[in-house]
Scaffold this motif. Structure first.
Motif, PDB file in Angstrom:
ATOM      1  N   SER A  90      -7.017   9.822  12.184  1.00  0.00           N
ATOM      2  CA  SER A  90      -7.964   8.803  10.918  1.00  0.00           C
ATOM      3  C   SER A  90      -5.701   8.419  10.543  1.00  0.00           C
ATOM      4  CB  SER A  90      -8.710   9.398  10.129  1.00  0.00           C
ATOM      5  OG  SER A  90      -8.252  10.679   9.708  1.00  0.00           O
ATOM      6  N   ALA A  91      -6.932   7.355   9.672  1.00  0.00           N
ATOM      7  CA  ALA A  91      -5.455   6.726   8.393  1.00  0.00           C
ATOM      8  C   ALA A  91      -6.729   6.662   7.638  1.00  0.00           C
ATOM      9  CB  ALA A  91      -5.119   6.086   9.556  1.00  0.00           C
ATOM     10  N   GLN A  92      -5.744   6.701   6.076  1.00  0.00           N
ATOM     11  CA  GLN A  92      -6.323   6.158   4.628  1.00  0.00           C
ATOM     12  C   GLN A  92      -5.842   5.900   3.792  1.00  0.00           C
ATOM     13  OE1 GLN A  92      -6.593   9.153   1.794  1.00  0.00           O
ATOM     14  NE2 GLN A  92      -7.371   7.559   1.175  1.00  0.00           N
ATOM     15  N   THR A  93      -5.126   5.099   2.761  1.00  0.00           N
ATOM     16  CA  THR A  93      -4.606   5.048   2.343  1.00  0.00           C
ATOM     17  C   THR A  93      -4.927   4.102   0.561  1.00  0.00           C
ATOM     18  OG1 THR A  93      -1.859   4.325   1.686  1.00  0.00           O
ATOM     19  CG2 THR A  93      -3.906   2.851   2.703  1.00  0.00           C
ATOM     20  N   THR A  94      -4.514   4.217  -0.280  1.00  0.00           N
ATOM     21  CA  THR A  94      -4.845   3.414  -1.217  1.00  0.00           C
ATOM     22  C   THR A  94      -3.559   2.252  -1.266  1.00  0.00           C
ATOM     23  OG1 THR A  94      -2.893   4.889  -2.617  1.00  0.00           O
ATOM     24  CG2 THR A  94      -5.865   5.190  -2.325  1.00  0.00           C
ATOM     25  N   ASP A  95      -4.076   1.138  -1.823  1.00  0.00           N
ATOM     26  CA  ASP A  95      -3.195   0.260  -2.442  1.00  0.00           C
ATOM     27  C   ASP A  95      -2.909  -0.351  -4.172  1.00  0.00           C
ATOM     28  OD1 ASP A  95      -1.867  -2.402  -1.065  1.00  0.00           O
ATOM     29  OD2 ASP A  95      -3.270  -3.515  -3.455  1.00  0.00           O
ATOM     30  N   PRO A  96      -1.927   0.415  -4.318  1.00  0.00           N
ATOM     31  CA  PRO A  96      -1.353  -0.063  -6.178  1.00  0.00           C
ATOM     32  C   PRO A  96      -2.536  -1.201  -6.951  1.00  0.00           C
ATOM     33  CG  PRO A  96       0.121   0.537  -5.190  1.00  0.00           C
ATOM     34  CD  PRO A  96      -0.454   0.422  -4.294  1.00  0.00           C
ATOM     35  N   ASP A  97      -2.220  -2.547  -6.188  1.00  0.00           N
ATOM     36  CA  ASP A  97      -3.696  -2.841  -6.562  1.00  0.00           C
ATOM     37  C   ASP A  97      -4.779  -3.733  -6.495  1.00  0.00           C
ATOM     38  OD1 ASP A  97      -0.920  -4.237  -7.467  1.00  0.00           O
ATOM     39  OD2 ASP A  97       0.160  -4.674  -5.190  1.00  0.00           O
ATOM     40  N   PRO A 123       0.641  -1.375   0.204  1.00  0.00           N
ATOM     41  CA  PRO A 123       0.349   0.177   0.135  1.00  0.00           C
ATOM     42  C   PRO A 123       0.735   0.965   0.174  1.00  0.00           C
ATOM     43  CG  PRO A 123      -0.679  -1.220   2.262  1.00  0.00           C
ATOM     44  CD  PRO A 123       0.758  -2.288   1.428  1.00  0.00           C
ATOM     45  N   ASN A 124       0.506   2.410  -0.558  1.00  0.00           N
ATOM     46  CA  ASN A 124       0.702   3.108  -0.188  1.00  0.00           C
ATOM     47  C   ASN A 124       1.047   4.133   1.444  1.00  0.00           C
ATOM     48  OD1 ASN A 124       1.136   3.952  -3.064  1.00  0.00           O
ATOM     49  ND2 ASN A 124      -1.042   4.551  -3.520  1.00  0.00           N
ATOM     50  N   LYS A 125       2.028   4.714   1.003  1.00  0.00           N
ATOM     51  CA  LYS A 125       2.161   5.167   2.622  1.00  0.00           C
ATOM     52  C   LYS A 125       0.957   6.182   3.077  1.00  0.00           C
ATOM     53  CE  LYS A 125       5.552   8.300   5.313  1.00  0.00           C
ATOM     54  NZ  LYS A 125       6.740   9.365   5.036  1.00  0.00           N
ATOM     55  N   PRO A 126       0.575   5.706   4.122  1.00  0.00           N
ATOM     56  CA  PRO A 126      -1.060   6.607   4.622  1.00  0.00           C
ATOM     57  C   PRO A 126      -0.786   7.694   5.027  1.00  0.00           C
ATOM     58  CG  PRO A 126      -0.019   4.248   6.141  1.00  0.00           C
ATOM     59  CD  PRO A 126       1.404   4.680   5.087  1.00  0.00           C
ATOM     60  N   LEU A 127      -1.763   8.381   4.736  1.00  0.00           N
ATOM     61  CA  LEU A 127      -2.227  10.167   5.557  1.00  0.00           C
ATOM     62  C   LEU A 127      -2.531   9.419   6.542  1.00  0.00           C
ATOM     63  CD1 LEU A 127      -4.003  11.343   2.374  1.00  0.00           C
ATOM     64  CD2 LEU A 127      -1.884  11.528   3.028  1.00  0.00           C
ATOM     65  N   ILE A 128      -1.841  10.798   7.967  1.00  0.00           N
ATOM     66  CA  ILE A 128      -2.317  10.628   9.171  1.00  0.00           C
ATOM     67  C   ILE A 128      -3.214  12.001   9.484  1.00  0.00           C
ATOM     68  CG2 ILE A 128      -0.545  10.914  10.357  1.00  0.00           C
ATOM     69  CD1 ILE A 128      -1.345   9.604  12.296  1.00  0.00           C
ATOM     70  N   ASN A 129      -4.587  12.273   9.927  1.00  0.00           N
ATOM     71  CA  ASN A 129      -5.486  13.368  10.625  1.00  0.00           C
ATOM     72  C   ASN A 129      -4.970  13.320  11.720  1.00  0.00           C
ATOM     73  OD1 ASN A 129      -5.403  15.398   8.423  1.00  0.00           O
ATOM     74  ND2 ASN A 129      -6.303  13.596   7.134  1.00  0.00           N
ATOM     75  N   GLY A 130      -5.080  14.483  12.429  1.00  0.00           N
ATOM     76  CA  GLY A 130      -5.346  14.015  13.949  1.00  0.00           C
ATOM     77  C   GLY A 130      -5.044  15.347  14.799  1.00  0.00           C
ATOM     78  N   PRO A 131      -5.488  16.053  15.870  1.00  0.00           N
ATOM     79  CA  PRO A 131      -5.251  16.675  16.640  1.00  0.00           C
ATOM     80  C   PRO A 131      -3.242  16.977  17.027  1.00  0.00           C
ATOM     81  CG  PRO A 131      -6.434  15.577  17.880  1.00  0.00           C
ATOM     82  CD  PRO A 131      -6.104  15.104  16.542  1.00  0.00           C
ATOM     83  N   SER A 132      -2.727  17.777  17.192  1.00  0.00           N
ATOM     84  CA  SER A 132      -1.264  17.665  17.349  1.00  0.00           C
ATOM     85  C   SER A 132      -0.984  18.363  18.218  1.00  0.00           C
ATOM     86  CB  SER A 132      -0.319  18.839  16.708  1.00  0.00           C
ATOM     87  OG  SER A 132      -1.289  19.867  16.303  1.00  0.00           O
TER      88      SER A 132
END
Length: 135
Positions: free
Chosen positions: A35-42, A15-24
């Motif tokens: 939250s985390a989100q990624t896409t897989d090339p396949d 999978p691609n490197k995930p994006l992470i969102n949340g407070p700092s």
């Protein structure tokens, strides 16, 4: 047959490197959601793993469709600057790179005392103990 399995593994992409969102930043003993989100090339389903930066881990999540966002919450009990890490893995066991996110639990946070009063109490701990008995 076995040959197709081998061929499938050879062409599997992580999978691609995930994006992470949340407070700092946040307070101790309060849950914060990331939250985390990624896409897989396949287009494979992916599972997520959070490292909370305090030697505790989320464990692998269930598998989610490529591109779907997932959420995990965590509570820190100690003031510190943490480095949260998240990675994704596809159903064939290929891991993405880690993504990092800084989360700070400040040492000094607002209390029911004013900062001037707090400074005074810091100089005279015995008075703080007495004060706490009567509040």
């Amino acid at each position: 047959g076995a040959n197709e399995d081998v061929e499938r593994l050879v062409v599997n992409n992580p999978p691609n490197k995930p994006l992470i969102n949340g407070p700092s930043k946040g307070l101790r003993n309060i849950p914060y959601t990331f939250s985390a989100q990624t896409t897989d090339p396949d287009g494979d389903n992916v599972s997520y793993f959070f490292d909370w930066g305090d030697s505790d881990f989320s464990g692998w999540s269930g598998f989610h469709p490529s591109g779907a966002e997932i959420q995990e919450s965590y509570i820190w009990s100690t003031s510190y600057k943490y480095t949260i890490r998240v990675k994704a893995q596809d159903i064939y066991g290929a891991d993405s790179e880690w993504t990092t996110h800084s989360f700070t639990v400040p040492r000094n946070h607002a209390t029911h005392h004013s900062s001037v009063w707090q400074g005074f109490l810091d100089m005279f701990p015995i008075l703080e103990r007495l004060f706490d008995l009567y509040i």
